[in-house]
Design a protein around this motif. Sequence first.
Motif, PDB file in Angstrom:
ATOM      1  N   UNK A 141       0.815  -1.206   0.000  1.00 53.63           N
ATOM      2  CA  UNK A 141       0.000   0.000   0.000  1.00 53.63           C
ATOM      3  C   UNK A 141       0.852   1.262   0.000  1.00 53.63           C
ATOM      4  N   UNK A 142       0.198   2.400   0.057  1.00 55.18           N
ATOM      5  CA  UNK A 142       0.873   3.692  -0.025  1.00 55.18           C
ATOM      6  C   UNK A 142       1.950   3.841   1.046  1.00 55.18           C
ATOM      7  N   UNK A 143       1.595   3.540   2.286  1.00 52.24           N
ATOM      8  CA  UNK A 143       2.482   3.829   3.410  1.00 52.24           C
ATOM      9  C   UNK A 143       3.707   2.918   3.450  1.00 52.24           C
ATOM     10  N   UNK A 144       3.487   1.616   3.420  1.00 54.58           N
ATOM     11  CA  UNK A 144       4.636   0.708   3.507  1.00 54.58           C
ATOM     12  C   UNK A 144       5.512   0.806   2.264  1.00 54.58           C
ATOM     13  N   UNK A 145       4.910   1.156   1.125  1.00 55.72           N
ATOM     14  CA  UNK A 145       5.707   1.332  -0.099  1.00 55.72           C
ATOM     15  C   UNK A 145       6.680   2.498   0.059  1.00 55.72           C
ATOM     16  N   UNK A 146       6.172   3.618   0.567  1.00 59.33           N
ATOM     17  CA  UNK A 146       7.060   4.769   0.744  1.00 59.33           C
ATOM     18  C   UNK A 146       8.107   4.493   1.816  1.00 59.33           C
ATOM     19  N   UNK A 147       7.711   3.804   2.882  1.00 61.87           N
ATOM     20  CA  UNK A 147       8.663   3.502   3.951  1.00 61.87           C
ATOM     21  C   UNK A 147       9.790   2.616   3.436  1.00 61.87           C
ATOM     22  N   UNK A 148       9.465   1.648   2.596  1.00 56.68           N
ATOM     23  CA  UNK A 148      10.502   0.798   2.009  1.00 56.68           C
ATOM     24  C   UNK A 148      11.436   1.627   1.144  1.00 56.68           C
ATOM     25  N   UNK A 149      10.865   2.490   0.304  1.00 54.83           N
ATOM     26  CA  UNK A 149      11.688   3.357  -0.554  1.00 54.83           C
ATOM     27  C   UNK A 149      12.615   4.231   0.289  1.00 54.83           C
ATOM     28  N   UNK A 150      12.060   4.842   1.337  1.00 52.14           N
ATOM     29  CA  UNK A 150      12.848   5.741   2.176  1.00 52.14           C
ATOM     30  C   UNK A 150      13.980   4.994   2.871  1.00 52.14           C
ATOM     31  N   UNK A 151      13.701   3.788   3.340  1.00 49.92           N
ATOM     32  CA  UNK A 151      14.740   3.009   3.995  1.00 49.92           C
ATOM     33  C   UNK A 151      15.870   2.657   3.043  1.00 49.92           C
ATOM     34  N   UNK A 152      15.509   2.257   1.842  1.00 49.71           N
ATOM     35  CA  UNK A 152      16.523   1.925   0.844  1.00 49.71           C
ATOM     36  C   UNK A 152      17.327   3.162   0.441  1.00 49.71           C
ATOM     37  N   UNK A 153      16.649   4.283   0.296  1.00 50.46           N
ATOM     38  CA  UNK A 153      17.329   5.524  -0.054  1.00 50.46           C
ATOM     39  C   UNK A 153      18.324   5.939   1.026  1.00 50.46           C
ATOM     40  N   UNK A 154      17.970   5.626   2.288  1.00 51.43           N
ATOM     41  CA  UNK A 154      18.840   5.996   3.402  1.00 51.43           C
ATOM     42  C   UNK A 154      19.996   5.012   3.580  1.00 51.43           C
ATOM     43  N   UNK A 155      20.015   3.972   2.780  1.00 55.66           N
ATOM     44  CA  UNK A 155      21.096   2.994   2.862  1.00 55.66           C
ATOM     45  C   UNK A 155      20.896   1.926   3.911  1.00 55.66           C
ATOM     46  N   UNK A 156      19.655   1.812   4.419  1.00 57.11           N
ATOM     47  CA  UNK A 156      19.384   0.794   5.440  1.00 57.11           C
ATOM     48  C   UNK A 156      19.240  -0.581   4.789  1.00 57.11           C
ATOM     49  N   UNK A 157      19.513  -1.606   5.578  1.00 56.89           N
ATOM     50  CA  UNK A 157      19.215  -2.971   5.147  1.00 56.89           C
ATOM     51  C   UNK A 157      17.807  -3.281   5.655  1.00 56.89           C
ATOM     52  N   UNK A 158      16.829  -3.017   4.795  1.00 54.45           N
ATOM     53  CA  UNK A 158      15.428  -3.168   5.168  1.00 54.45           C
ATOM     54  C   UNK A 158      14.797  -4.226   4.268  1.00 54.45           C
ATOM     55  N   UNK A 159      14.202  -5.231   4.887  1.00 57.14           N
ATOM     56  CA  UNK A 159      13.653  -6.354   4.130  1.00 57.14           C
ATOM     57  C   UNK A 159      12.134  -6.356   4.252  1.00 57.14           C
ATOM     58  N   UNK A 160      11.434  -6.378   3.112  1.00 54.88           N
ATOM     59  CA  UNK A 160       9.970  -6.380   3.137  1.00 54.88           C
ATOM     60  C   UNK A 160       9.391  -7.793   3.258  1.00 54.88           C
ATOM     61  N   UNK A 161       8.479  -7.961   4.216  1.00 54.88           N
ATOM     62  CA  UNK A 161       7.785  -9.232   4.441  1.00 54.88           C
ATOM     63  C   UNK A 161       6.296  -9.044   4.163  1.00 54.88           C
ATOM     64  N   UNK A 162       5.774  -9.789   3.223  1.00 55.36           N
ATOM     65  CA  UNK A 162       4.338  -9.760   2.932  1.00 55.36           C
ATOM     66  C   UNK A 162       3.714 -10.989   3.571  1.00 55.36           C
ATOM     67  N   UNK A 163       2.824 -10.765   4.537  1.00 56.89           N
ATOM     68  CA  UNK A 163       2.159 -11.881   5.213  1.00 56.89           C
ATOM     69  C   UNK A 163       0.836 -12.141   4.503  1.00 56.89           C
ATOM     70  N   UNK A 164       0.766 -13.252   3.801  1.00 55.15           N
ATOM     71  CA  UNK A 164      -0.430 -13.608   3.028  1.00 55.15           C
ATOM     72  C   UNK A 164      -1.392 -14.377   3.925  1.00 55.15           C
ATOM     73  N   UNK A 165      -2.545 -13.784   4.168  1.00 52.16           N
ATOM     74  CA  UNK A 165      -3.593 -14.415   4.965  1.00 52.16           C
ATOM     75  C   UNK A 165      -4.865 -14.466   4.126  1.00 52.16           C
ATOM     76  N   UNK A 166      -5.912 -15.138   4.590  1.00 47.73           N
ATOM     77  CA  UNK A 166      -7.176 -15.143   3.839  1.00 47.73           C
ATOM     78  C   UNK A 166      -7.811 -13.757   3.721  1.00 47.73           C
ATOM     79  N   UNK A 167      -7.285 -12.776   4.467  1.00 46.01           N
ATOM     80  CA  UNK A 167      -7.863 -11.435   4.458  1.00 46.01           C
ATOM     81  C   UNK A 167      -7.300 -10.547   3.351  1.00 46.01           C
ATOM     82  N   UNK A 168      -6.220 -10.976   2.680  1.00 40.84           N
ATOM     83  CA  UNK A 168      -5.614 -10.158   1.627  1.00 40.84           C
ATOM     84  C   UNK A 168      -6.033 -10.646   0.250  1.00 40.84           C
ATOM     85  N   UNK A 169      -6.572  -9.755  -0.593  1.00 40.54           N
ATOM     86  CA  UNK A 169      -6.897 -10.151  -1.966  1.00 40.54           C
ATOM     87  C   UNK A 169      -5.626 -10.314  -2.788  1.00 40.54           C
ATOM     88  N   UNK A 170      -5.736 -11.007  -3.891  1.00 34.42           N
ATOM     89  CA  UNK A 170      -4.575 -11.299  -4.723  1.00 34.42           C
ATOM     90  C   UNK A 170      -3.931 -10.035  -5.274  1.00 34.42           C
TER      91      UNK A 170
END
Length: 251
Positions: A20-49
């Motif tokens: 989504x909007x928020x976690x996408x920007x946070x990932x971008x900002x972390x990478x831009x800052x040179x952090x080692x930031x790893x994105x985890x997508x937790x797939x549950x029955x509540x998330x659409x494809x």
Amino acid sequence: MTLEEFFSENPLCALAFSGGVDSAYLLWAGLQAGAEIWPYFVKTPFQPQFELEDARRLCRQLDADLIICELDVLTDKAVAANPPDRCYHCKRRMFSWLKRYAASEGFSLLLDGTNASDDAGDRPGMRALEELEVRSPLRECGLTKDDIRALSRQAGLFTWDKPSYACLATRVPTGRTITREDLKKVEQGESLLSGLGFRDFRLRLTANGCKLQMKEDQLPRVLDSRGDILAALSPLFSEITLDLRPRVPIE
């Protein structure tokens, strides 16, 4: 504190990533800052494809490795029963699990995309994040949803104007047990409506079918497209109603 300062202090972290909007920007900002930031997508029955596809697309854009985890939150009776504080129980289950998983891979710090526009009083899930000591850099740095959209647009992220999305469980009336069948019907119905050109709407389950909630500018199109909507949704729902009160999106 700025995000650059946050990531300077916390250069190694895992991120609960929704696409989504928020976690996408946070990932971008972390990478831009040179952090080692790893994105985890937790797939549950509540998330659409489509949420998973957006997460994959964003990570491809940023050249980040997306880690996809499967978790069946419906095995938690407190979640499946769908009480008024269901979001608390769901977040508690999901982030407890993710925190342990990330720790097993060497990450002691877990982040999420809660922003400064999110009202803790209206979001029981935020209580679970506080209890589990999940950090929310966007909120800590005072960035509102409008700020994040503007900054995301400047960064060239396709998510900048993505409508805010609440999980499929929110389409089930409080107190009604959540089933996989209901979630699949909601996802299929909303996908069909998207295919007809509708955007930023909700399809909510009722006792005998479903109710459509549309933004004001789309209400005339609903009537014009009545035949197409009925043809698409009738195989799924015996009763299809329209909320005449315009849907007001909550960021």
